[in-house]
Design a protein around this motif. Structure first.
Motif, PDB file in Angstrom:
ATOM      1  N   VAL A  36      -8.459 -13.306   9.360  1.00  0.00           N
ATOM      2  CA  VAL A  36      -7.741 -12.038   9.414  1.00  0.00           C
ATOM      3  C   VAL A  36      -7.445 -11.741  10.877  1.00  0.00           C
ATOM      4  CG1 VAL A  36      -9.888 -10.702   9.419  1.00  0.00           C
ATOM      5  CG2 VAL A  36      -7.748  -9.609   8.717  1.00  0.00           C
ATOM      6  N   ARG A  87      -3.448 -11.332   7.213  1.00  0.00           N
ATOM      7  CA  ARG A  87      -4.455 -12.310   6.797  1.00  0.00           C
ATOM      8  C   ARG A  87      -3.796 -13.634   6.473  1.00  0.00           C
ATOM      9  NH1 ARG A  87      -7.464  -9.766   1.921  1.00  0.00           N
ATOM     10  NH2 ARG A  87      -8.414 -11.836   1.783  1.00  0.00           N
ATOM     11  N   ASP A 140      -5.107 -16.564   4.209  1.00  0.00           N
ATOM     12  CA  ASP A 140      -6.211 -16.957   3.341  1.00  0.00           C
ATOM     13  C   ASP A 140      -6.539 -18.450   3.434  1.00  0.00           C
ATOM     14  OD1 ASP A 140      -5.436 -14.592   0.641  1.00  0.00           O
ATOM     15  OD2 ASP A 140      -6.488 -14.352   2.555  1.00  0.00           O
ATOM     16  N   LEU A 169     -10.676  -6.855   3.716  1.00  0.00           N
ATOM     17  CA  LEU A 169     -11.022  -7.097   5.118  1.00  0.00           C
ATOM     18  C   LEU A 169     -10.661  -5.881   5.960  1.00  0.00           C
ATOM     19  CD1 LEU A 169      -9.426 -10.628   5.118  1.00  0.00           C
ATOM     20  CD2 LEU A 169     -11.869 -10.164   5.106  1.00  0.00           C
TER      21      LEU A 169
END
Length: 119
Positions: free
Chosen positions: A79, A72, A74, A34
């Motif tokens: 993010v 981040r 998940d 990302l």
């Protein structure tokens, strides 16, 4: 197809802070690399920060080191970019970017969110 949506932009005075968020669709979010990029008026789009899977490593442009932090989450497919001590040179449209597995470049992009820091 991965949908990428940024939020959290706005206007602050120099020295202020903002946190940008970006959600990306897909059940394999944890495998994505990302990144955050920005583009100021009349300038090329530039890299700001990146984070690899499992947050194993992060990288930053020299101009933001020590002021910006990428992270981040998940489980939330999200993010973040925490931006502190903003200055006028940080004014730009900020874009979130996703690099999916097997790709060597960012292949999905959000629409962008405006950040303005005024002195």
């Amino acid at each position: 197809q991965v949908q990428v949506v940024e939020s959290g932009g706005g206007s602050v005075q120099a020295g202020g802070s903002l946190r940008l968020s970006c959600t990306a669709s897909g059940r394999t979010f944890s495998s994505y690399v990302l990144g955050w990029f920005r583009q100021a008026p009349g300038k090329e789009r530039e890299f700001v920060a990146g984070i690899r899977r499992s947050a194993s490593s992060t990288s930053y442009a020299d101009s933001v080191k020590g002021r910006f932090t990428i992270s981040r989450h998940d489980a939330k497919n999200t993010v973040y970019l925490q931006m502190n001590n903003l200055n006028a040179e940080d004014t730009a449209v900020y874009y979130c970017a996703v690099q999916t597995v097997g790709r060597d470049n960012f292949n999905y992009w959000g629409q962008g969110t405006q950040v303005t820091a005024s002195s």
